[in-house]
Scaffold this motif. Structure first.
Motif, PDB file in Angstrom:
ATOM      1  N   ARG A  71     -19.968   6.972 -26.583  1.00 67.20           N
ATOM      2  CA  ARG A  71     -18.978   7.971 -26.173  1.00 67.20           C
ATOM      3  C   ARG A  71     -17.565   7.538 -26.526  1.00 67.20           C
ATOM      4  O   ARG A  71     -16.774   8.328 -27.015  1.00 67.20           O
ATOM      5  CB  ARG A  71     -19.097   8.225 -24.669  1.00 67.20           C
ATOM      6  N   ARG A  72     -17.236   6.285 -26.273  1.00 66.47           N
ATOM      7  CA  ARG A  72     -15.877   5.786 -26.525  1.00 66.47           C
ATOM      8  C   ARG A  72     -15.835   4.990 -27.826  1.00 66.47           C
ATOM      9  O   ARG A  72     -15.855   3.767 -27.825  1.00 66.47           O
ATOM     10  CB  ARG A  72     -15.406   4.919 -25.360  1.00 66.47           C
ATOM     11  N   ALA A  73     -15.794   5.700 -28.938  1.00 62.65           N
ATOM     12  CA  ALA A  73     -15.794   5.050 -30.253  1.00 62.65           C
ATOM     13  C   ALA A  73     -14.599   4.118 -30.422  1.00 62.65           C
ATOM     14  O   ALA A  73     -14.676   3.157 -31.181  1.00 62.65           O
ATOM     15  CB  ALA A  73     -15.807   6.104 -31.353  1.00 62.65           C
ATOM     16  N   ASP A  74     -13.513   4.376 -29.680  1.00 66.18           N
ATOM     17  CA  ASP A  74     -12.331   3.513 -29.781  1.00 66.18           C
ATOM     18  C   ASP A  74     -12.590   2.118 -29.211  1.00 66.18           C
ATOM     19  O   ASP A  74     -11.842   1.187 -29.474  1.00 66.18           O
ATOM     20  CB  ASP A  74     -11.129   4.149 -29.081  1.00 66.18           C
ATOM     21  N   ARG A  75     -13.662   1.958 -28.458  1.00 65.60           N
ATOM     22  CA  ARG A  75     -13.998   0.658 -27.866  1.00 65.60           C
ATOM     23  C   ARG A  75     -15.137  -0.048 -28.603  1.00 65.60           C
ATOM     24  O   ARG A  75     -15.508  -1.161 -28.252  1.00 65.60           O
ATOM     25  CB  ARG A  75     -14.365   0.833 -26.400  1.00 65.60           C
ATOM     26  N   GLU A  76     -15.696   0.616 -29.601  1.00 63.62           N
ATOM     27  CA  GLU A  76     -16.821   0.020 -30.318  1.00 63.62           C
ATOM     28  C   GLU A  76     -16.360  -1.149 -31.183  1.00 63.62           C
ATOM     29  O   GLU A  76     -15.318  -1.104 -31.832  1.00 63.62           O
ATOM     30  CB  GLU A  76     -17.509   1.060 -31.200  1.00 63.62           C
ATOM     31  N   ILE A  77     -17.160  -2.193 -31.179  1.00 64.76           N
ATOM     32  CA  ILE A  77     -16.929  -3.352 -32.039  1.00 64.76           C
ATOM     33  C   ILE A  77     -17.926  -3.262 -33.183  1.00 64.76           C
ATOM     34  O   ILE A  77     -19.141  -3.253 -32.953  1.00 64.76           O
ATOM     35  CB  ILE A  77     -17.115  -4.672 -31.270  1.00 64.76           C
ATOM     36  N   THR A  78     -17.430  -3.187 -34.398  1.00 66.64           N
ATOM     37  CA  THR A  78     -18.308  -3.088 -35.567  1.00 66.64           C
ATOM     38  C   THR A  78     -18.219  -4.328 -36.452  1.00 66.64           C
ATOM     39  O   THR A  78     -19.059  -4.504 -37.326  1.00 66.64           O
ATOM     40  CB  THR A  78     -17.967  -1.838 -36.408  1.00 66.64           C
ATOM     41  N   ASP A  79     -17.233  -5.161 -36.214  1.00 66.56           N
ATOM     42  CA  ASP A  79     -17.058  -6.373 -37.009  1.00 66.56           C
ATOM     43  C   ASP A  79     -18.225  -7.329 -36.747  1.00 66.56           C
ATOM     44  O   ASP A  79     -18.419  -7.799 -35.621  1.00 66.56           O
ATOM     45  CB  ASP A  79     -15.724  -7.031 -36.647  1.00 66.56           C
ATOM     46  N   LYS A  80     -19.024  -7.604 -37.776  1.00 65.09           N
ATOM     47  CA  LYS A  80     -20.226  -8.428 -37.625  1.00 65.09           C
ATOM     48  C   LYS A  80     -19.895  -9.836 -37.122  1.00 65.09           C
ATOM     49  O   LYS A  80     -20.647 -10.401 -36.330  1.00 65.09           O
ATOM     50  CB  LYS A  80     -20.988  -8.494 -38.940  1.00 65.09           C
ATOM     51  N   LYS A  81     -18.766 -10.381 -37.543  1.00 68.02           N
ATOM     52  CA  LYS A  81     -18.380 -11.720 -37.095  1.00 68.02           C
ATOM     53  C   LYS A  81     -18.073 -11.718 -35.595  1.00 68.02           C
ATOM     54  O   LYS A  81     -18.483 -12.615 -34.867  1.00 68.02           O
ATOM     55  CB  LYS A  81     -17.174 -12.222 -37.887  1.00 68.02           C
ATOM     56  N   ALA A  82     -17.372 -10.710 -35.122  1.00 68.69           N
ATOM     57  CA  ALA A  82     -17.051 -10.608 -33.694  1.00 68.69           C
ATOM     58  C   ALA A  82     -18.323 -10.431 -32.860  1.00 68.69           C
ATOM     59  O   ALA A  82     -18.452 -11.022 -31.784  1.00 68.69           O
ATOM     60  CB  ALA A  82     -16.083  -9.450 -33.449  1.00 68.69           C
ATOM     61  N   ILE A  83     -19.257  -9.633 -33.353  1.00 64.80           N
ATOM     62  CA  ILE A  83     -20.528  -9.438 -32.650  1.00 64.80           C
ATOM     63  C   ILE A  83     -21.302 -10.748 -32.600  1.00 64.80           C
ATOM     64  O   ILE A  83     -21.809 -11.149 -31.550  1.00 64.80           O
ATOM     65  CB  ILE A  83     -21.362  -8.321 -33.320  1.00 64.80           C
ATOM     66  N   GLU A  84     -21.361 -11.428 -33.724  1.00 65.08           N
ATOM     67  CA  GLU A  84     -22.075 -12.710 -33.805  1.00 65.08           C
ATOM     68  C   GLU A  84     -21.460 -13.742 -32.849  1.00 65.08           C
ATOM     69  O   GLU A  84     -22.184 -14.464 -32.157  1.00 65.08           O
ATOM     70  CB  GLU A  84     -22.012 -13.231 -35.247  1.00 65.08           C
ATOM     71  N   GLU A  85     -20.135 -13.805 -32.791  1.00 67.94           N
ATOM     72  CA  GLU A  85     -19.465 -14.746 -31.886  1.00 67.94           C
ATOM     73  C   GLU A  85     -19.805 -14.439 -30.429  1.00 67.94           C
ATOM     74  O   GLU A  85     -20.024 -15.350 -29.633  1.00 67.94           O
ATOM     75  CB  GLU A  85     -17.953 -14.719 -32.105  1.00 67.94           C
ATOM     76  N   PHE A  86     -19.847 -13.169 -30.094  1.00 73.90           N
ATOM     77  CA  PHE A  86     -20.176 -12.771 -28.727  1.00 73.90           C
ATOM     78  C   PHE A  86     -21.614 -13.168 -28.379  1.00 73.90           C
ATOM     79  O   PHE A  86     -21.871 -13.789 -27.346  1.00 73.90           O
ATOM     80  CB  PHE A  86     -19.982 -11.262 -28.552  1.00 73.90           C
ATOM     81  N   ILE A  87     -22.564 -12.836 -29.254  1.00 70.28           N
ATOM     82  CA  ILE A  87     -23.966 -13.181 -29.004  1.00 70.28           C
ATOM     83  C   ILE A  87     -24.135 -14.689 -28.884  1.00 70.28           C
ATOM     84  O   ILE A  87     -24.856 -15.183 -28.019  1.00 70.28           O
ATOM     85  CB  ILE A  87     -24.876 -12.617 -30.119  1.00 70.28           C
ATOM     86  N   ALA A  88     -23.462 -15.432 -29.747  1.00 71.22           N
ATOM     87  CA  ALA A  88     -23.586 -16.899 -29.753  1.00 71.22           C
ATOM     88  C   ALA A  88     -23.027 -17.534 -28.486  1.00 71.22           C
ATOM     89  O   ALA A  88     -23.483 -18.591 -28.069  1.00 71.22           O
ATOM     90  CB  ALA A  88     -22.881 -17.467 -30.982  1.00 71.22           C
TER      91      ALA A  88
END
Length: 155
Positions: A2-19
């Motif tokens: 719903r809030r596309a302005d809050r979506e994170i699409t940067d693969k590096k940022a996602i990877e850092e969060f998961i890690a």
């Protein structure tokens, strides 16, 4: 989302969060009920395709559901900070979350099982080189969650 302005699409940022995080919540559908279980995890990624690993006993609700209804939802959250205000309703919380779904399988191959357990240990301890006793490996169920769809957002 719903809030596309809050979506994170940067693969590096996602990877850092998961890690950085330590717990994933797995949501099973069980005869009209939703059963959510938090577990520690490990993961692997290849070209944006993610696989999460977790373990448990070869008995119980989680194990039986993984065998019979392998499609699950999952969620990871973290990066919390309070946003203060002058009123109670003005307060909010900043956080990051990852939500998705995928298909579970149970790993039976010994080498693949050891590799998955090492991923889990890497996430928990920062070290991926461990030895496992054969009888413990035999008693342990190792689950592989292949991500079908996933979104990440920050508030």
């Amino acid at each position: 989302m719903r809030r596309a302005d809050r979506e994170i699409t940067d693969k590096k940022a996602i990877e850092e969060f998961i890690a950085k995080e330590k717990v994933i919540r797995i949501g099973f559908y069980d005869c009209g009920e939703i059963y959510i279980v938090p577990v520690n995890y490990g993961y692997s990624s290849d070209n944006g395709e993610y696989i999460f690993f977790f373990h448990g006993a070869k008995a119980g609700r989680k194990y039986e559901l993984a065998k019979s209804i392998p499609y699950v939802g999952f969620e990871i959250d973290g990066e919390y900070s309070l946003i203060e205000a002058d009123t109670g309703c003005g307060h909010s919380i900043k956080f990051q979350s990852l939500i998705g779904n995928g298909k579970l399988s149970i790993i039976n191959d010994k080498d693949e099982k050891v590799s998955a357990l090492n991923c889990i240990m890497m996430q928990a301890t920062g070290s991926a080189e461990w030895n496992y006793e054969s009888d413990i490996l035999e008693k342990t169920a190792v689950f592989k969650l292949k991500v079908g769809k996933m979104t990440c957002k920050s508030k």
